[in-house]
Design a protein around this motif. Structure first.
Motif, PDB file in Angstrom:
ATOM      1  N   GLU A   1      -4.533   6.640  -1.423  1.00 37.75           N
ATOM      2  CA  GLU A   1      -3.816   5.373  -1.306  1.00 37.75           C
ATOM      3  C   GLU A   1      -3.858   4.635  -2.639  1.00 37.75           C
ATOM      4  O   GLU A   1      -4.852   4.711  -3.362  1.00 37.75           O
ATOM      5  CB  GLU A   1      -4.431   4.470  -0.229  1.00 37.75           C
ATOM      6  CG  GLU A   1      -4.215   4.924   1.186  1.00 37.75           C
ATOM      7  CD  GLU A   1      -4.692   3.881   2.183  1.00 37.75           C
ATOM      8  OE1 GLU A   1      -5.167   2.804   1.751  1.00 37.75           O
ATOM      9  OE2 GLU A   1      -4.591   4.140   3.398  1.00 37.75           O
TER      10      GLU A   1
ATOM     11  N   ARG B   1       0.802   5.309   0.455  1.00 40.79           N
ATOM     12  CA  ARG B   1       0.030   6.460   0.901  1.00 40.79           C
ATOM     13  C   ARG B   1       0.618   7.722   0.282  1.00 40.79           C
ATOM     14  O   ARG B   1       1.838   7.911   0.263  1.00 40.79           O
ATOM     15  CB  ARG B   1       0.020   6.555   2.426  1.00 40.79           C
ATOM     16  CG  ARG B   1      -0.650   5.376   3.106  1.00 40.79           C
ATOM     17  CD  ARG B   1      -0.861   5.654   4.568  1.00 40.79           C
ATOM     18  NE  ARG B   1      -1.752   6.796   4.775  1.00 40.79           N
ATOM     19  CZ  ARG B   1      -1.993   7.330   5.979  1.00 40.79           C
ATOM     20  NH1 ARG B   1      -1.392   6.858   7.051  1.00 40.79           N
ATOM     21  NH2 ARG B   1      -2.824   8.352   6.096  1.00 40.79           N
TER      22      ARG B   1
ATOM     23  N   THR C   1       0.839  -1.198   0.000  1.00 39.37           N
ATOM     24  CA  THR C   1       0.000   0.000   0.000  1.00 39.37           C
ATOM     25  C   THR C   1       0.868   1.240   0.000  1.00 39.37           C
ATOM     26  O   THR C   1       1.791   1.359   0.815  1.00 39.37           O
ATOM     27  CB  THR C   1      -0.925   0.028   1.226  1.00 39.37           C
ATOM     28  OG1 THR C   1      -1.777  -1.122   1.199  1.00 39.37           O
ATOM     29  CG2 THR C   1      -1.783   1.282   1.242  1.00 39.37           C
TER      30      THR C   1
ATOM     31  N   GLU D   1       3.341  -0.774   4.307  1.00 36.83           N
ATOM     32  CA  GLU D   1       2.776   0.528   3.950  1.00 36.83           C
ATOM     33  C   GLU D   1       3.922   1.478   3.636  1.00 36.83           C
ATOM     34  O   GLU D   1       4.759   1.743   4.481  1.00 36.83           O
ATOM     35  CB  GLU D   1       1.952   1.094   5.093  1.00 36.83           C
ATOM     36  CG  GLU D   1       1.373   2.486   4.781  1.00 36.83           C
ATOM     37  CD  GLU D   1       0.704   3.122   5.983  1.00 36.83           C
ATOM     38  OE1 GLU D   1      -0.506   2.894   6.163  1.00 36.83           O
ATOM     39  OE2 GLU D   1       1.396   3.832   6.736  1.00 36.83           O
TER      40      GLU D   1
END
Length: 212
Positions: A19, A6, A4, A66
């Motif tokens: 995202e 951001r 992911t 992330e």
């Protein structure tokens, strides 16, 4: 594997989303994720963070990580960092140029040179050393409010009086610049997986050290 990403501010506007989920091959690095964003980052100096920890472009990503891409923040330019572990000779002048900044009232540089012996031979776990030094530099930037910081370390043979490690930092004031440079070199010596062998008259011995 899935990662992911951001995105914030102008990066979010460019991508049209806060995202993005990327499908990347095993062993992919931060730079591979940035490349997969198809130009979203082009022209912007960004700082990368993996799972909320600052990370260099060559940091390896794991499934489910992330990755945050942080553009220049409002109210000030983004701090710049540079690190390298290489067999190439070091240039303190070139390193100092990397940390020049119009906000800086002080630039502090340091270089460690071979002394007393014919040469030093450095060996390093290069990938881990570069990651560790990058984290050390990022920590110093955050702790002392530096404008920029850079550090490079040699591997291989380094002759008498030649530099084996160099550090340069810039800051608005000299106290922070001195403190930041001191922390960077002290932590590199204590934490980076780099070893040195002292060679004199053809005889060599590994320098004593301590656990990181």
């Amino acid at each position: 594997m899935q990662v992911t990403v951001r995105l914030f501010a102008m990066l979010r506007e460019r991508a049209g989303a806060r995202e993005v989920t990327l499908e990347l091959p095993e062993g992919a690095r931060v730079r591979d994720a940035i490349a997969a964003l198809d130009g979203v980052v082009d022209g912007l100096p960004v700082v990368m963070a993996v799972n909320r920890e600052y990370a260099p472009e060559d940091a390896v990503l794991d499934p489910g990580d992330e990755l945050a891409l942080i553009p220049p923040v409002s109210g000030g330019a983004l701090a710049v960092s540079h690190t390298r572990v290489s067999s190439e000779p070091l240039s303190l002048d070139a390193l100092a140029r990397r940390v020049r900044d119009p906000r800086a009232g002080a630039v502090v540089t340091f270089q460690g040179v071979t002394r007393e012996v014919e040469r030093l031979e450095y060996e390093a776990y290069v990938e881990m050393a570069e990651d560790r030094i990058a984290q050390i530099v990022a920590d110093a930037i955050a702790r002392y409010g530096l404008c920029a910081a850079a550090a490079e370390h040699r591997v291989g043979p380094v002759a008498l009086s030649e530099p084996s490690v160099a550090v340069a930092v810039s800051a608005p004031h000299r106290a922070e610049a001195f403190a930041g440079a001191r922390e960077v070199i002290d932590r590199i010596k204590a934490e980076a997986p780099i070893w040195k062998r002292e060679v004199e008259s053809g005889e060599g011995r590994w320098a004593p050290g301590s656990r990181p």
